[in-house]
Design an enzyme around this catalytic site. Structure first.
Site, PDB file in Angstrom:
ATOM      1  N   GLY A 121       0.906  -1.384   0.060  1.00  0.00           N
ATOM      2  CA  GLY A 121       0.189   0.025   0.167  1.00  0.00           C
ATOM      3  C   GLY A 121       0.771   1.307  -0.040  1.00  0.00           C
ATOM      4  N   ARG A 124       3.646   6.005   2.013  1.00  0.00           N
ATOM      5  CA  ARG A 124       4.353   7.452   2.208  1.00  0.00           C
ATOM      6  C   ARG A 124       3.841   8.237   1.018  1.00  0.00           C
ATOM      7  NH1 ARG A 124       9.771   7.935  -0.300  1.00  0.00           N
ATOM      8  NH2 ARG A 124      10.394   5.967  -0.746  1.00  0.00           N
ATOM      9  N   LYS A 143       4.049  12.699  -2.019  1.00  0.00           N
ATOM     10  CA  LYS A 143       4.874  11.834  -1.699  1.00  0.00           C
ATOM     11  C   LYS A 143       5.651  12.213  -0.469  1.00  0.00           C
ATOM     12  CE  LYS A 143       8.039   8.060  -3.064  1.00  0.00           C
ATOM     13  NZ  LYS A 143       8.653   7.747  -4.454  1.00  0.00           N
ATOM     14  N   ARG A 220      -1.737  -0.135  -9.555  1.00  0.00           N
ATOM     15  CA  ARG A 220      -0.484  -1.085  -9.690  1.00  0.00           C
ATOM     16  C   ARG A 220      -0.967  -2.289 -10.126  1.00  0.00           C
ATOM     17  NH1 ARG A 220       3.525   2.041  -6.750  1.00  0.00           N
ATOM     18  NH2 ARG A 220       2.552   3.942  -6.155  1.00  0.00           N
ATOM     19  N   ASP A 290       4.582  -4.200  -7.129  1.00  0.00           N
ATOM     20  CA  ASP A 290       3.973  -3.032  -6.430  1.00  0.00           C
ATOM     21  C   ASP A 290       4.376  -1.596  -6.948  1.00  0.00           C
ATOM     22  OD1 ASP A 290       6.013  -3.949  -4.613  1.00  0.00           O
ATOM     23  OD2 ASP A 290       5.718  -1.816  -3.785  1.00  0.00           O
TER      24      ASP A 290
END
Length: 542
Positions: A121, A124, A143, A220, A290
């Site tokens: 997941g 950040r 981010k 993703r 990911d």
């Protein structure tokens, strides 16, 4: 919705006032149409049966805008003057939430270095919202804006050094013609962040920073993997249907065939992205599932790098030092491996392996064809010749025999003319060699033999020398973001000097142009940068 209790009305009124000079066309499709995590508790935990969790950015203590892209701002519907506004600073630092939006973090899983890692997941990254401009949809993401339920043992923040690298690299890739996320802004948070850059037990405080990223979406491969692994086929189907509806509107098949068509498109765009990586010498460094976008765009710039010397075994990631899974020469194979994992995730929606296997089986053949065409363009070949593949294979072997700068070699190759003798042709490329003393005996003979064959081959082309040079220079960049260049930016920025960030940003916007005022950056990696931290290999520390 405006409410009067607990002062919510006045807070929302203030938000509207702050943003009344900066207009965005908000679309909350993802958060509206897909299942949300019912818990608002922002602690590390397993999130079940949800595509995302609502989470607000942490307000930075003293945000400061370092740099922003006017072009990206225009792309999402903002004007140049918006960048200088307080509203822009507040929104893209995470200080204030734009009206009628609710930020969220994505839930996904993934294979990391070939091993199943389970739930990962957005640890950040926080998605602010989706916007629509000129009939295109974009997701805006911060981010480094604080923890989420997916942060695991981390704090959700990012440091200045990694944020500079991410900000510059995404834009550099875009102007190189490589599919990528975009960078909207780079900001200081004003808050220190503790990091152990070398993973050697010596953490230190660094400047915190936030990058605003823009992409069609941040969905993703791992977004599908998590539902398949949990056998949550209902939400797997919801996510797949949503993705096709909003991001692959050209798919008109019905039933299970639409998921096959979706997988085929993802396969083709991924293939083309990898070809572009190989063309410019880019190494991602962390090709976990990911970190693979369903849009076939480059995402998550961590320990990346451009080849200095042409070395198919090089990886920029210290974590990958031993096995070199994500080395330059292995990127096509890893892309295929990752696509197999996506195929496995989509299988429950298709219930038939054969169509997926057919698509996967074609990948390697299709890649070799696209790679060959790409290399022929780099060499200036337009007429088809069967012997070209042999000439290309012998060249890549030669480039590995001695330390040879990839970018300089291919750029200077266009200076060779049809009338050049072998010695003259060699003089055109010798600048690319790190140590000419290595060019002895059979190595020098092999180079002269190859150059003789190359000059014979370009004499079979109909283009004039100047025309061929122009065509080659459109695919062989003169300027790329070498790691030592990014590190120089970081060193200056740590002292509060952001001039080099702007200089390199402007240069990297025209990587194929000669730009004589930036000639000093058309150079091999300096000796001091060979083993310096941040200039060769990098850790995942951010």
């Amino acid at each position: 919705m405006l409410e009067t209790k607990n002062g919510t009305l006045s807070i929302n009124y203030l938000c509207l006032f702050k943003f009344n000079t900066m207009k965005l066309h908000i679309k909350n499709n993802f958060a509206t149409e897909l299942p949300a995590d019912p818990s608002l508790e922002n602690i590390p935990r397993q999130v079940e049966q949800a595509c995302f969790s609502y989470v607000a950015p942490v307000k930075p203590s003293n945000p400061e805008l370092i740099h922003a892209s006017v072009e990206v701002a225009n792309t999402i519907g903002l004007k140049e003057e918006d960048i200088a506004s307080t509203a822009f600073l507040n929104m893209f630092s995470g200080t204030t939430i734009y009206p009628e939006t609710k930020p969220y973090a994505l839930c996904y899983a993934g294979h990391q270095f070939g091993n199943w890692a389970g739930q990962l997941g957005d640890g950040r990254a926080i998605n602010l919202t989706e916007v629509l401009h000129n009939n295109e949809s974009f997701t805006l993401q911060l981010k480094g804006a604080g923890p989420t339920p997916y942060s695991r043992n981390a704090d959700g923040f990012a440091v200045l050094r990694s944020s500079i690298r991410e900000y510059l690299c995404a834009e550099a890739m875009h102007y190189l013609g490589v599919p990528t996320t975009r960078s909207l802004s780079l900001m200081l948070s004003g808050d220190p962040v503790l990091r152990d850059v070398l993973y050697n037990g010596n953490p230190a405080y660094e400047k915190g920073a936030i990058v605003a990223r823009v992409a069609p979406s941040f969905i993703r491969f791992g977004s599908f993997e998590i539902f398949a692994a949990r056998e949550d086929h209902e939400n797997l189907k919801l996510l797949a249907d949503f993705t096709i509806k909003h991001h692959f509107p050209n798919i008109h098949e019905e039933g299970s065939q639409k998921y096959v068509a979706f997988f085929e498109e993802v396969t083709q765009t991924t293939l083309k992205m990898i070809v572009e990586w190989q063309r410019v010498g880019f190494v991602h460094g962390v090709m976990n599932t990911d970190n693979m976008s369903i849009h076939g765009i480059t995402i998550d710039y961590g320990p990346y790098g451009w080849l200095e010397d042409y070395n198919s075994g090089w990886t920029p990631n210290t974590t990958d030092r031993q096995h070199k899974r994500y080395r330059f020469g292995n990127q096509p194979e890893i892309a295929l491996w990752n696509l197999y994992q996506l195929a496995n995730a989509l299988y429950p929606l298709i219930q038939e392996a054969k169509p997926l296997e057919t698509i996967l089986d074609a990948f390697s053949t299709d890649y070799e064809k696209e790679y060959l065409n790409m290399m022929k363009n780099k060499l200036g070949f337009q007429i088809k010749k069967e012997q070209d593949i042999i000439l290309i294979q012998s060249l890549t072997q030669l480039l590995e025999n001695v330390e040879t700068d990839m970018t300089i070699f291919f750029r200077n190759l266009s200076n060779i003319t049809k009338a050049d003798a072998t010695t003259t042709a060699f003089n055109s490329i010798k600048e690319a060699f790190y140590n000419e003393n290595d060019l002895k005996g059979t190595i020098m003979k092999d180079w002269h033999d190859w150059l003789e064959k190359y000059t014979i081959r370009i004499n079979e082309e109909t283009l004039l020398d100047a025309e061929r040079k122009e065509q080659m220079n459109l695919v062989n960049p003169k300027y790329v973001l070498r790691n030592y260049m990014a590190q120089l930016c970081i060193d200056d920025a740590d002292k509060g000097d952001y001039g080099l960030i702007n200089e390199l940003y402007e240069m990297l916007k025209k990587p194929y142009d000669e730009q004589p005022n930036f000639q000093k950056w058309f150079a091999k990696r300096p000796d001091w940068a060979r083993d310096k931290v941040g200039c060769s290999m990098l850790s995942c520390s951010s």
